[in-house]
Design a protein around this motif. Sequence first.
Motif, PDB file in Angstrom:
ATOM      1  N   HIS A   1      -8.377   2.680  10.853  1.00  0.00           N
ATOM      2  CA  HIS A   1      -9.326   3.890   9.711  1.00  0.00           C
ATOM      3  C   HIS A   1      -8.009   4.735  10.060  1.00  0.00           C
ATOM      4  N   VAL A   2      -7.580   5.268   8.636  1.00  0.00           N
ATOM      5  CA  VAL A   2      -5.890   6.526   9.750  1.00  0.00           C
ATOM      6  C   VAL A   2      -6.457   7.771   9.696  1.00  0.00           C
ATOM      7  N   GLY A   3      -7.786   8.412   8.518  1.00  0.00           N
ATOM      8  CA  GLY A   3      -7.872   9.491   8.634  1.00  0.00           C
ATOM      9  C   GLY A   3      -8.501   9.948   6.662  1.00  0.00           C
ATOM     10  N   ILE A   4      -8.127   9.201   6.493  1.00  0.00           N
ATOM     11  CA  ILE A   4      -8.215   9.589   4.948  1.00  0.00           C
ATOM     12  C   ILE A   4      -9.408   9.390   4.651  1.00  0.00           C
ATOM     13  N   LYS A   5     -10.409   8.572   5.138  1.00  0.00           N
ATOM     14  CA  LYS A   5     -11.788   8.546   4.649  1.00  0.00           C
ATOM     15  C   LYS A   5     -12.582   9.382   6.178  1.00  0.00           C
ATOM     16  N   LYS A   6     -13.479   9.573   6.020  1.00  0.00           N
ATOM     17  CA  LYS A   6     -14.019  10.284   7.217  1.00  0.00           C
ATOM     18  C   LYS A   6     -14.054   9.352   8.191  1.00  0.00           C
ATOM     19  N   LYS A   7     -14.411   8.162   7.664  1.00  0.00           N
ATOM     20  CA  LYS A   7     -15.305   7.755   8.790  1.00  0.00           C
ATOM     21  C   LYS A   7     -14.581   6.313   8.320  1.00  0.00           C
ATOM     22  N   ARG A   8     -14.804   5.569   7.520  1.00  0.00           N
ATOM     23  CA  ARG A   8     -14.609   4.057   7.209  1.00  0.00           C
ATOM     24  C   ARG A   8     -12.651   3.749   6.996  1.00  0.00           C
ATOM     25  N   LYS A   9     -12.553   2.490   7.033  1.00  0.00           N
ATOM     26  CA  LYS A   9     -11.647   1.747   7.344  1.00  0.00           C
ATOM     27  C   LYS A   9     -10.714   2.831   6.028  1.00  0.00           C
ATOM     28  N   ASP A  10      -9.104   3.044   6.030  1.00  0.00           N
ATOM     29  CA  ASP A  10      -9.056   2.778   5.003  1.00  0.00           C
ATOM     30  C   ASP A  10      -7.156   2.683   5.204  1.00  0.00           C
ATOM     31  N   PHE A  11      -7.155   1.709   6.296  1.00  0.00           N
ATOM     32  CA  PHE A  11      -5.804   1.924   6.241  1.00  0.00           C
ATOM     33  C   PHE A  11      -5.551   0.342   5.953  1.00  0.00           C
ATOM     34  N   GLY A  12      -4.835  -1.079   5.235  1.00  0.00           N
ATOM     35  CA  GLY A  12      -4.720  -2.154   5.229  1.00  0.00           C
ATOM     36  C   GLY A  12      -3.475  -3.364   5.246  1.00  0.00           C
ATOM     37  N   LEU A  13      -2.943  -3.734   5.660  1.00  0.00           N
ATOM     38  CA  LEU A  13      -1.677  -4.644   5.463  1.00  0.00           C
ATOM     39  C   LEU A  13      -2.057  -6.039   5.837  1.00  0.00           C
ATOM     40  N   ILE A  14      -1.012  -6.650   5.085  1.00  0.00           N
ATOM     41  CA  ILE A  14      -0.701  -7.795   4.988  1.00  0.00           C
ATOM     42  C   ILE A  14       0.483  -8.268   5.064  1.00  0.00           C
ATOM     43  N   VAL A  15       0.546  -8.887   5.944  1.00  0.00           N
ATOM     44  CA  VAL A  15       1.947  -9.362   6.397  1.00  0.00           C
ATOM     45  C   VAL A  15       1.945 -11.193   6.498  1.00  0.00           C
ATOM     46  N   ALA A  16       3.616 -11.485   6.415  1.00  0.00           N
ATOM     47  CA  ALA A  16       4.191 -12.464   6.126  1.00  0.00           C
ATOM     48  C   ALA A  16       4.571 -12.872   7.119  1.00  0.00           C
ATOM     49  N   ASP A  17       4.914 -13.996   7.487  1.00  0.00           N
ATOM     50  CA  ASP A  17       5.878 -14.197   9.014  1.00  0.00           C
ATOM     51  C   ASP A  17       7.289 -14.324   8.092  1.00  0.00           C
ATOM     52  N   LYS A  18       7.533 -14.747   7.255  1.00  0.00           N
ATOM     53  CA  LYS A  18       8.530 -13.819   6.520  1.00  0.00           C
ATOM     54  C   LYS A  18       8.748 -13.450   4.634  1.00  0.00           C
ATOM     55  N   VAL A  19       9.672 -13.676   4.134  1.00  0.00           N
ATOM     56  CA  VAL A  19       9.741 -13.405   3.141  1.00  0.00           C
ATOM     57  C   VAL A  19       9.192 -14.113   1.998  1.00  0.00           C
ATOM     58  N   CYS A  20       8.254 -13.757   0.322  1.00  0.00           N
ATOM     59  CA  CYS A  20       7.898 -14.872   0.261  1.00  0.00           C
ATOM     60  C   CYS A  20       7.836 -14.834  -1.603  1.00  0.00           C
ATOM     61  N   HIS A  21       7.711 -15.662  -1.808  1.00  0.00           N
ATOM     62  CA  HIS A  21       8.148 -15.211  -3.677  1.00  0.00           C
ATOM     63  C   HIS A  21       6.933 -15.229  -3.950  1.00  0.00           C
ATOM     64  N   ALA A  22       6.611 -14.114  -4.462  1.00  0.00           N
ATOM     65  CA  ALA A  22       6.149 -13.320  -5.042  1.00  0.00           C
ATOM     66  C   ALA A  22       5.791 -13.299  -6.940  1.00  0.00           C
ATOM     67  N   ALA A  23       4.760 -12.750  -7.193  1.00  0.00           N
ATOM     68  CA  ALA A  23       3.962 -11.822  -8.480  1.00  0.00           C
ATOM     69  C   ALA A  23       3.642 -10.791  -8.571  1.00  0.00           C
ATOM     70  N   ALA A  24       3.334  -9.936  -9.672  1.00  0.00           N
ATOM     71  CA  ALA A  24       2.960  -8.825  -9.882  1.00  0.00           C
ATOM     72  C   ALA A  24       2.177  -8.553 -11.439  1.00  0.00           C
ATOM     73  N   VAL A  25       1.162  -8.368 -11.166  1.00  0.00           N
ATOM     74  CA  VAL A  25       0.413  -8.067 -12.889  1.00  0.00           C
ATOM     75  C   VAL A  25      -0.188  -6.409 -12.028  1.00  0.00           C
ATOM     76  N   PHE A  26      -0.166  -5.331 -13.312  1.00  0.00           N
ATOM     77  CA  PHE A  26      -0.293  -3.910 -12.998  1.00  0.00           C
ATOM     78  C   PHE A  26      -0.833  -3.567 -14.081  1.00  0.00           C
ATOM     79  N   THR A  27      -1.771  -2.559 -13.357  1.00  0.00           N
ATOM     80  CA  THR A  27      -2.448  -1.767 -14.124  1.00  0.00           C
ATOM     81  C   THR A  27      -1.581  -1.430 -16.239  1.00  0.00           C
ATOM     82  N   LYS A  28      -2.486  -1.360 -16.857  1.00  0.00           N
ATOM     83  CA  LYS A  28      -1.022  -1.389 -18.405  1.00  0.00           C
ATOM     84  C   LYS A  28      -1.767   0.234 -18.554  1.00  0.00           C
ATOM     85  N   ASN A  29      -2.280   1.266 -17.415  1.00  0.00           N
ATOM     86  CA  ASN A  29      -2.580   2.884 -18.238  1.00  0.00           C
ATOM     87  C   ASN A  29      -1.413   3.698 -17.213  1.00  0.00           C
TER      88      ASN A  29
END
Lengths: 385, 385
Positions: free
Chosen positions: B17-45
């Motif tokens: 919890h960093v303080g965006i929401k009132k109380k609940r967790k609001d900040f998350g991280l995934i960290v890999a131990d080295k650079v990964c091959h990666a792809a992503a798709v995003f909203t068309k909006n």
Amino acid sequence: MEVYEKVPKGFQFYGTHVGIKKKRKDFGLIVADKVCHAAAVFTKNTFCGECIPIGKDHVKNTELQAVVVTSGIANVATGKIGRENEYKILEKLANKLTIEKENILPSSTGVIGPQLPIERIENFLDAEPIVLKENYEDFAQAILTTDNRIKVRSLKVGEATILGIVKGSGMIEPNMATMLSYILTDAKVEKQEIYPMLKIAVDQSFNTISIDTDTSTSDTVAFLASGHHEVKKTELQEALNQICKGLALDVVKDAEGATKTMFVTVKNAESKEQAKNAGKSIINSPLVKTALFGHDPNWGRIAMALGKTEGLIFDQNKVEIYYGQYPIFSTNNEEKQNINKIAEYIEQNEDIYLTVDLHQGTESFEVIGCDLSYEYVKINSDYST
Amino acid sequence: MEVYEKVPKGFQFYGTHVGIKKKRKDFGLIVADKVCHAAAVFTKNTFCGECIPIGKDHVKNTELQAVVVTSGIANVATGKIGRENEYKILEKLANKLTIEKENILPSSTGVIGPQLPIERIENFLDAEPIVLKENYEDFAQAILTTDNRIKVRSLKVGEATILGIVKGSGMIEPNMATMLSYILTDAKVEKQEIYPMLKIAVDQSFNTISIDTDTSTSDTVAFLASGHHEVKKTELQEALNQICKGLALDVVKDAEGATKTMFVTVKNAESKEQAKNAGKSIINSPLVKTALFGHDPNWGRIAMALGKTEGLIFDQNKVEIYYGQYPIFSTNNEEKQNINKIAEYIEQNEDIYLTVDLHQGTESFEVIGCDLSYEYVKINSDYST
């Protein structure tokens, strides 16, 4: 032009109960004293009612003398028997009224699936006289399904009168929506002009409204001109536009479960089509509609609906969004100071005006929608079968 | 393949919890131990959040090492300041974790309009240590908004593991829906193969669901491969498909206010696209959705939705409609004798299977939707601002 209570010269009406519904009127007629110049536009739904192909065929030569409407059963998805039943009604009527079968436009609205009680209708037509009246009230009643009221508008154009009657409230029977509209005038309209005139009026009226995105299988708008008076074409077009706009608004005002009417103008788009698509995306968004029901000035949902509009070209930095006169978003920034005023504006008005200025081109378009309420869910989830 | 509880090798998680929401967790991280091959798709909006263009830029070279998610505020429609805030977070993180800023994918979900409380977030990152864990639970919590539960799926593929985490329930905060999904594997995936693999899986999973037709401004699905194990490409694709399908189903099952899930298969269409469009037209129809909520076997609305599908080619006489195993419409006729059985089927099952056989071609497609309930109207009409 002024509002005018009289009906156009040359038209008479009829409305009665033949036994499709339990008790209420379910059979309506408009009959002209001679063949009229006529045009009609129909639903684009390809799973359409049996009346639609017959109607298209009969109006092909730009002539009609009568309209017959049955309500309570839509005669949709009824196959060969459904088509034959419709022709049986037309034949009986043609004989009884001594007019050509091909000059009658049929419409039907109500539940999808069941066959019309054709014997009951034929027996009625064999046994009972048809007494036509100058008064349109019985006819306007006979075409209703779940509508809350009859919806009629009229105007005077020079010596001529133009009268429009419409039914539709978003969902009719808890089974299928249908919008039917008949516009009559005693003005003279040339054959080659009548369809283009109707098309212009329909595009800026009925085609700008949406209650629930669901296109009915039986929608019909017909325009009949009995030709008694010469009037200026531009004046008649203006009156026709106004009648159609008024009737379209009447339909939205009678929308199922609605508590608010939303007028959305998208301004300064690159094209009229883009402006219209953006407006439709906004009034059709369930999230925009539920926010309106909750009196919530949730403009983020307007932004979302704008962004999901296919083919819409705009620059987020130039977009301005207004509720009434109050800006809520401009220069890529929320106008926080207006939130409370906007909440009050939504709370206190039934007609909500929303303007999106894209500052991208010069074309604008207005569309009209409504909110999504508990009552809409109730009306349309009630067990119907 | 078997369900496998462990996380893939090379990934750690964080949620706080960093303080965006009132109380609940609001900040998350995934960290890999080295650079990964990666792809992503995003909203068309096109009215998209500030994270989206940054994310597209960072994944362009098919490499990522971390994902950061803030929840509670979507950072959408926040202009230049919103963009700068996002870069401030990325820079702090890059320094703190000693990874390249360009290898971090940012996501944000929540209310549209407000700026992130950037000082609070920076102060937190300056003061607090980031203790990464093998357990994904805190991360999965930190990305939620109005979701009812965390949604995680994993599978084993040879020696490798594939893990997927998703958030989304149709509307999040009573302001804006966002679907975020992160899929991690320790399998090796070649750079040129990772985006096509993800695209195949997303097209047959996330892109087949609809809760309310409204496309969020922040949707993101990312796939990171840490490359520890060699596995057969076909097997990994199959596992990825299955994970994505499972996660997409989890989202529909957590849909706002929904009481039923509707699986609609349109069979024997002329093309896959036509089959998909027809299916979407059915699951997106408010009338179909309210009928489902009311346990109403109102197949006329299915016919209507089919008929209004743009570009769909079919012959009404050949169409068959089934609820579960029961035909309700065939040879242009209602199968009346099945109405009661179908009413019972809808009443007694949470998963409703609807099949429309067009008998027009050879292509089929399944889409997944849900009903429209009072609760949906309640959740989305509650005053939020």
